[in-house]
Design a protein around this motif. Sequence first.
Motif, mmCIF file in Angstrom:
data_model
loop_
_atom_site.group_PDB
_atom_site.id
_atom_site.type_symbol
_atom_site.label_atom_id
_atom_site.label_comp_id
_atom_site.label_asym_id
_atom_site.label_seq_id
_atom_site.Cartn_x
_atom_site.Cartn_y
_atom_site.Cartn_z
ATOM 1 N N ILE A 35 0.897 -1.234 0.062
ATOM 2 C CA ILE A 35 -0.066 -0.001 -0.070
ATOM 3 C C ILE A 35 0.952 1.075 -0.073
ATOM 4 O O ILE A 35 0.540 2.106 -1.007
ATOM 5 N N TYR A 36 1.924 1.317 0.831
ATOM 6 C CA TYR A 36 2.781 2.624 0.939
ATOM 7 C C TYR A 36 3.562 2.612 -0.522
ATOM 8 O O TYR A 36 3.717 3.655 -0.919
ATOM 9 N N ASN A 37 3.859 1.395 -1.134
ATOM 10 C CA ASN A 37 4.737 1.609 -2.347
ATOM 11 C C ASN A 37 3.934 2.149 -3.303
ATOM 12 O O ASN A 37 4.235 2.957 -4.403
ATOM 13 N N VAL A 38 2.656 1.705 -3.392
ATOM 14 C CA VAL A 38 1.654 2.296 -4.398
ATOM 15 C C VAL A 38 1.367 3.724 -4.167
ATOM 16 O O VAL A 38 1.376 4.598 -5.042
ATOM 17 N N LYS A 39 1.265 4.162 -3.017
ATOM 18 C CA LYS A 39 0.942 5.580 -2.428
ATOM 19 C C LYS A 39 2.244 6.482 -3.018
ATOM 20 O O LYS A 39 2.071 7.512 -3.337
ATOM 21 N N ARG A 40 3.475 5.854 -3.044
ATOM 22 C CA ARG A 40 4.680 6.499 -2.949
ATOM 23 C C ARG A 40 4.677 6.664 -4.572
ATOM 24 O O ARG A 40 5.123 7.780 -5.203
ATOM 25 N N GLN A 41 4.429 5.568 -5.461
ATOM 26 C CA GLN A 41 4.265 5.512 -6.918
ATOM 27 C C GLN A 41 3.327 6.742 -7.431
ATOM 28 O O GLN A 41 3.603 7.383 -8.323
ATOM 29 N N LEU A 42 2.000 6.715 -6.710
ATOM 30 C CA LEU A 42 1.180 7.681 -7.210
ATOM 31 C C LEU A 42 1.815 8.998 -6.904
ATOM 32 O O LEU A 42 1.474 10.090 -7.557
ATOM 33 N N ASP A 43 2.282 9.424 -5.884
ATOM 34 C CA ASP A 43 2.823 10.683 -5.530
ATOM 35 C C ASP A 43 3.707 11.253 -6.374
ATOM 36 O O ASP A 43 4.086 12.127 -6.915
ATOM 37 N N GLY A 45 3.984 9.868 -9.679
ATOM 38 C CA GLY A 45 3.703 10.086 -11.000
ATOM 39 C C GLY A 45 4.353 8.866 -11.874
ATOM 40 O O GLY A 45 4.173 8.778 -12.832
ATOM 41 N N VAL A 46 4.754 7.656 -10.927
ATOM 42 C CA VAL A 46 5.240 6.609 -11.695
ATOM 43 C C VAL A 46 4.132 5.766 -12.127
ATOM 44 O O VAL A 46 3.110 5.426 -11.026
ATOM 45 N N PRO A 47 3.969 5.173 -13.278
ATOM 46 C CA PRO A 47 2.746 4.173 -13.667
ATOM 47 C C PRO A 47 3.025 2.729 -12.960
ATOM 48 O O PRO A 47 4.092 2.357 -12.556
ATOM 49 N N LEU A 48 1.887 2.053 -12.499
ATOM 50 C CA LEU A 48 1.991 1.061 -11.716
ATOM 51 C C LEU A 48 2.344 -0.180 -12.461
ATOM 52 O O LEU A 48 2.639 -1.415 -12.072
ATOM 53 N N SER A 49 2.237 -0.060 -13.926
ATOM 54 C CA SER A 49 2.448 -1.344 -14.946
ATOM 55 C C SER A 49 3.833 -1.565 -14.744
ATOM 56 O O SER A 49 4.607 -0.488 -14.488
#
Length: 124
Positions: A35-43, A45-49
Motif C-alpha cells: 500500500i505504501y509503495n503504491v502511494k509513493r508511486q502515485l505521489d 507519478g510513476v505508472p503502476l504497470s
Amino acid sequence: MTQYEKKEIVKTLLQSGKLLPKEISVNCGISLATIYNVKRQLDEGVPLSHQKGARRPNNLRSSIKLSILHRVRCKPYLSLRILASRTGNKASYQTVRRVLKDKSYNKPYPVQIPMLSEKIVCTG
C-alpha cells in the motif's frame, strides 16, 4: 489475485480518500508495504504497470553477433564454447546460445563431424 490487480485496488481506494492505509490493509488483505509503495508511486507519478526494457542492457555489439552467425554458417560443427572463445572473451557460451536462439537458429547442438570429408581416390 495478481500484483497488478492488488495495486489497482489500492490505487482506487487511496484516490477515493475514504480509507487509511491500515484500514485498506486489514479490509483487503494486502500488505501495508504494498500500500505504501503504491502511494509513493502515485505521489511520484510513476505508472503502476511493469516498465518495458527495465532489464540489463545488452553489451554485445551487432558486429560480434554477425560474426557469430557467420562462423556458425561456415562451420556448423563448432561448439558453443569454441564460438564464444573466438569472440575474444566478449561473450560467454550462454550468450552465444542466446544470439543463435534470437536469430531462429534451430540446431541446439553442433554437427559432430565436418560436413565435407576427404575423398579417397582408388587408383588401380
